[in-house]
Each structure stands twice: as structure tokens, then as C-alpha cells.
Scaffold this motif. Structure first.
Motif, PDB file in Angstrom:
ATOM      1  N   ARG A  14       1.602   0.290  -1.607  1.00 42.55           N
ATOM      2  CA  ARG A  14       1.403   1.735  -1.703  1.00 42.55           C
ATOM      3  C   ARG A  14       0.719   2.038  -3.028  1.00 42.55           C
ATOM      4  O   ARG A  14       1.236   1.732  -4.094  1.00 42.55           O
ATOM      5  CB  ARG A  14       2.733   2.470  -1.602  1.00 42.55           C
ATOM      6  CG  ARG A  14       2.612   3.988  -1.706  1.00 42.55           C
ATOM      7  CD  ARG A  14       3.926   4.653  -1.350  1.00 42.55           C
ATOM      8  NE  ARG A  14       4.228   4.471   0.061  1.00 42.55           N
ATOM      9  CZ  ARG A  14       5.451   4.591   0.587  1.00 42.55           C
ATOM     10  NH1 ARG A  14       6.472   4.863  -0.194  1.00 42.55           N
ATOM     11  NH2 ARG A  14       5.636   4.420   1.875  1.00 42.55           N
ATOM     12  N   THR A  45     -10.674   6.478  -4.510  1.00 43.87           N
ATOM     13  CA  THR A  45     -10.662   5.345  -3.588  1.00 43.87           C
ATOM     14  C   THR A  45     -10.071   4.129  -4.287  1.00 43.87           C
ATOM     15  O   THR A  45      -9.943   4.093  -5.516  1.00 43.87           O
ATOM     16  CB  THR A  45     -12.079   5.013  -3.084  1.00 43.87           C
ATOM     17  OG1 THR A  45     -12.891   4.611  -4.197  1.00 43.87           O
ATOM     18  CG2 THR A  45     -12.713   6.217  -2.408  1.00 43.87           C
ATOM     19  N   TYR A  91     -11.515   2.571   1.465  1.00 42.47           N
ATOM     20  CA  TYR A  91     -10.176   3.156   1.495  1.00 42.47           C
ATOM     21  C   TYR A  91     -10.082   4.328   0.516  1.00 42.47           C
ATOM     22  O   TYR A  91     -10.178   4.147  -0.698  1.00 42.47           O
ATOM     23  CB  TYR A  91      -9.120   2.111   1.140  1.00 42.47           C
ATOM     24  CG  TYR A  91      -8.999   0.997   2.153  1.00 42.47           C
ATOM     25  CD1 TYR A  91      -8.668   1.268   3.473  1.00 42.47           C
ATOM     26  CD2 TYR A  91      -9.216  -0.328   1.783  1.00 42.47           C
ATOM     27  CE1 TYR A  91      -8.553   0.253   4.407  1.00 42.47           C
ATOM     28  CE2 TYR A  91      -9.103  -1.357   2.709  1.00 42.47           C
ATOM     29  CZ  TYR A  91      -8.776  -1.059   4.015  1.00 42.47           C
ATOM     30  OH  TYR A  91      -8.667  -2.074   4.936  1.00 42.47           O
ATOM     31  N   GLU A  92      -9.882   5.515   1.059  1.00 46.96           N
ATOM     32  CA  GLU A  92      -9.729   6.715   0.238  1.00 46.96           C
ATOM     33  C   GLU A  92      -8.272   7.155   0.240  1.00 46.96           C
ATOM     34  O   GLU A  92      -7.617   7.187   1.290  1.00 46.96           O
ATOM     35  CB  GLU A  92     -10.609   7.843   0.762  1.00 46.96           C
ATOM     36  CG  GLU A  92     -10.529   9.110  -0.073  1.00 46.96           C
ATOM     37  CD  GLU A  92     -11.493  10.191   0.398  1.00 46.96           C
ATOM     38  OE1 GLU A  92     -11.430  11.318  -0.145  1.00 46.96           O
ATOM     39  OE2 GLU A  92     -12.302   9.904   1.309  1.00 46.96           O
ATOM     40  N   LEU A  93      -7.740   7.486  -0.944  1.00 47.51           N
ATOM     41  CA  LEU A  93      -6.372   7.964  -1.047  1.00 47.51           C
ATOM     42  C   LEU A  93      -6.289   9.404  -0.564  1.00 47.51           C
ATOM     43  O   LEU A  93      -7.228  10.191  -0.743  1.00 47.51           O
ATOM     44  CB  LEU A  93      -5.867   7.878  -2.488  1.00 47.51           C
ATOM     45  CG  LEU A  93      -5.398   6.496  -2.985  1.00 47.51           C
ATOM     46  CD1 LEU A  93      -6.536   5.492  -3.072  1.00 47.51           C
ATOM     47  CD2 LEU A  93      -4.693   6.623  -4.337  1.00 47.51           C
ATOM     48  N   GLU A  94      -5.165   9.756   0.042  1.00 45.32           N
ATOM     49  CA  GLU A  94      -4.946  11.115   0.536  1.00 45.32           C
ATOM     50  C   GLU A  94      -4.240  11.944  -0.530  1.00 45.32           C
ATOM     51  O   GLU A  94      -3.285  11.485  -1.163  1.00 45.32           O
ATOM     52  CB  GLU A  94      -4.095  11.079   1.804  1.00 45.32           C
ATOM     53  CG  GLU A  94      -3.783  12.455   2.365  1.00 45.32           C
ATOM     54  CD  GLU A  94      -2.835  12.395   3.547  1.00 45.32           C
ATOM     55  OE1 GLU A  94      -2.491  13.474   4.080  1.00 45.32           O
ATOM     56  OE2 GLU A  94      -2.428  11.277   3.924  1.00 45.32           O
ATOM     57  N   TYR A 119      -2.351  11.558  -5.333  1.00 45.45           N
ATOM     58  CA  TYR A 119      -3.061  10.873  -4.258  1.00 45.45           C
ATOM     59  C   TYR A 119      -2.291   9.616  -3.862  1.00 45.45           C
ATOM     60  O   TYR A 119      -1.748   8.905  -4.725  1.00 45.45           O
ATOM     61  CB  TYR A 119      -4.472  10.511  -4.714  1.00 45.45           C
ATOM     62  CG  TYR A 119      -5.282  11.720  -5.130  1.00 45.45           C
ATOM     63  CD1 TYR A 119      -6.182  12.315  -4.258  1.00 45.45           C
ATOM     64  CD2 TYR A 119      -5.131  12.275  -6.405  1.00 45.45           C
ATOM     65  CE1 TYR A 119      -6.917  13.434  -4.636  1.00 45.45           C
ATOM     66  CE2 TYR A 119      -5.858  13.391  -6.791  1.00 45.45           C
ATOM     67  CZ  TYR A 119      -6.746  13.966  -5.898  1.00 45.45           C
ATOM     68  OH  TYR A 119      -7.460  15.071  -6.274  1.00 45.45           O
ATOM     69  N   LEU A 175      -1.929   6.210  -0.844  1.00 45.69           N
ATOM     70  CA  LEU A 175      -2.430   5.411   0.277  1.00 45.69           C
ATOM     71  C   LEU A 175      -1.515   4.209   0.457  1.00 45.69           C
ATOM     72  O   LEU A 175      -1.180   3.524  -0.512  1.00 45.69           O
ATOM     73  CB  LEU A 175      -3.858   4.924   0.014  1.00 45.69           C
ATOM     74  CG  LEU A 175      -4.440   3.954   1.058  1.00 45.69           C
ATOM     75  CD1 LEU A 175      -4.687   4.669   2.383  1.00 45.69           C
ATOM     76  CD2 LEU A 175      -5.728   3.315   0.542  1.00 45.69           C
TER      77      LEU A 175
END
Length: 249
Positions: free
Chosen positions: A169, A181, A194-197, A204, A206
């Protein structure tokens, strides 16, 4: 990795440092600031061993490896101010623009589970304790002296170990509404995959499912490569850059 690190640092003094990122440059800059051989120094995740270059060959071996392998010191080369038009023969150096600092060095990235380094040096073919290190003991069974370096406890890795089993994580704090990202050894260092939310303003997150193993990674924020600020574990990658490292058990 520890063998690669030593080779990397040696090569870095011969080739330009612009290929290295800030963290790696910081380590090398610290190494280049050493003015004389001294007792071992713990710096970041490694121990820097130094010795005068008046000796022809110096090596080091460790008790936790059964003294089965000798790691050889390298010359610490520093920039030399050569007058314009001077040749390497005039300056007396084999490498134009560099000079022998009078120091041999070896950088050892110690295993995280080891709390004390016990070691001996091989100085021009003779095994002995490190004369620059005042901390040493004598093995009662052999009568041989060995040197000691006490290591700090391992730092916990916080941001990547609160994930479900079989995953990592990644978390990052920044201004709201940004694009963050993550790239690493798990996706061939692709900074766009991969982009973090943004799960809350400025936070952020992911979670990536990954098989067990060690993974190196960095964040990309506003076009810059950023180490994980919540993860003190840093390693050197094959291209000489510094990355954060995490483990999936």
C-alpha cells in the motif's frame, strides 16, 4: 547489492555525477568530504570503512559471513585542479582531473538483522584488527582480535506494511488535486502506469497486489522523482539512483 554499491561509488568518481539523483549524490558528496582515514562511520544504510592508501592492498571480511569472503578497498579519487593545458603526465595522475586523496575505502550495506558488525582487515596480506577502530574484542578460543561496529536498530517501514497480505500500500501527502504516480521494479519503472487515488484532500493511496519479494519504487510528483517520505529504507538501483524499498512477505 552491497557489492554493486561499492563498484557504483568508485565509478561515480570517474564519470560525471549528473546521472545520479539527489539522494545518491548526497551520499557520494559525503564520501568525497572525508579528508583522512578514520574509524568506521555509519551513514544512511551503510558503514564507510577507510584506510590510508600508503598500503598496497587492504581488504575486509565479516564474522557473520564466516570470514569466507574478502571485500577489497578502492582508492578514493577526488577532483584535481589541473592548470589549463597541463597533461596527465604533468599532473602526475593516471586520470585527468582526478587525484589520489590518500584514502582507501569500502562501503558495506549491512544486513538489517545484524546488530553488530564483527570484522577483520587484510592489510598487505596480513590479517589483523582495524587499527583505526578503538572498539575490538579478542576471541578466547583463538586469541585473535577482531574489530566491532555497533549498528542502529532497523527503522520500521510504515507506509507499505499496513496492506493486506500479498500486496503493498503506497501513500503520499501533497496538495489537493494533484497527480501522483508510483513506479518501481514491479512495472519496469513506468511512471505512468499506476496513479494513486486521492482518498481525502491531499492524501493519495494505492494498493497493489504483488507476489512475495523485495520491491524498489519511487513516486512521481509534479514531474519530479520522489522517495517515499514515510519509508526510511533506501537502496541503490542498478543505474545508480536511489529508491525506496519494501517487502511483500
Amino acid at each position: 547489492m552491497k557489492h554493486l554499491l561499492c563498484v557504483l561509488l568508485c565509478v561515480s568518481f570517474i564519470f560525471p555525477l549528473t546521472a545520479l539523483d539527489t539522494q545518491s549524490y548526497s551520499f557520494i558528496d559525503h564520501l568525497l568530504s572525508i579528508s583522512q582515514a578514520k574509524a568506521p562511520e555509519i551513514y544512511e544504510d551503510g558503514v564507510i570503512f577507510t584506510f590510508p592508501s600508503t598500503y598496497r592492498r587492504v581488504g575486509i571480511a565479516f564474522a557473520h559471513e564466516g570470514y569466507s569472503r574478502v571485500y577489497w578497498f578502492k582508492k578514493l579519487l577526488k577532483h584535481d585542479d589541473i592548470p589549463p593545458g597541463a597533461s596527465k603526465n604533468q599532473s602526475g595522475n593516471d586520470l585527468v582531473g582526478f587525484k589520489d586523496s590518500g584514502i582507501l575505502f569500502y562501503v558495506y550495506e549491512y544486513p538489517r538483522e545484524v546488530r553488530e558488525l564483527q570484522y577483520r582487515l587484510v592489510i598487505d596480506g596480513l590479517w589483523q584488527r582495524d587499527p583505526l577502530n578503538p572498539l575490538y574484542r579478542t576471541d578466547p578460543s583463538t586469541g585473535l582480535a577482531y574489530s566491532v561496529v555497533t549498528l542502529p536498530p532497523p527503522s520500521p517501514i510504515r507506509s507499505t506494511y499496513d496492506a493486506p497480505a500479498g500486496s503493498l500500500r503506497f501513500s503520499f501527502s501533497a496538495a489537493p488535486g494533484e497527480r501522483v504516480t508510483v513506479a518501481g521494479s514491479f512495472n519496469n519503472w513506468d511512471p505512468f502506469m499506476y496513479e494513486l487515488e486521492e482518498v481525502s484532500p491531499g492524501f493519495y493511496l494505492l494498493t497493489l497486489p504483488l507476489p512475495p519479494g523485495k520491491y524498489q519504487y519511487v513516486f512521481f510528483y509534479r514531474g519530479e522523482r520522489v522517495l517515499d517520505p514515510n519509508n526510511p529504507r533506501k537502496v541503490y538501483t542498478r543505474d545508480g539512483r536511489t529508491a525506496s524499498e519494501a517487502i511483500v512477505p
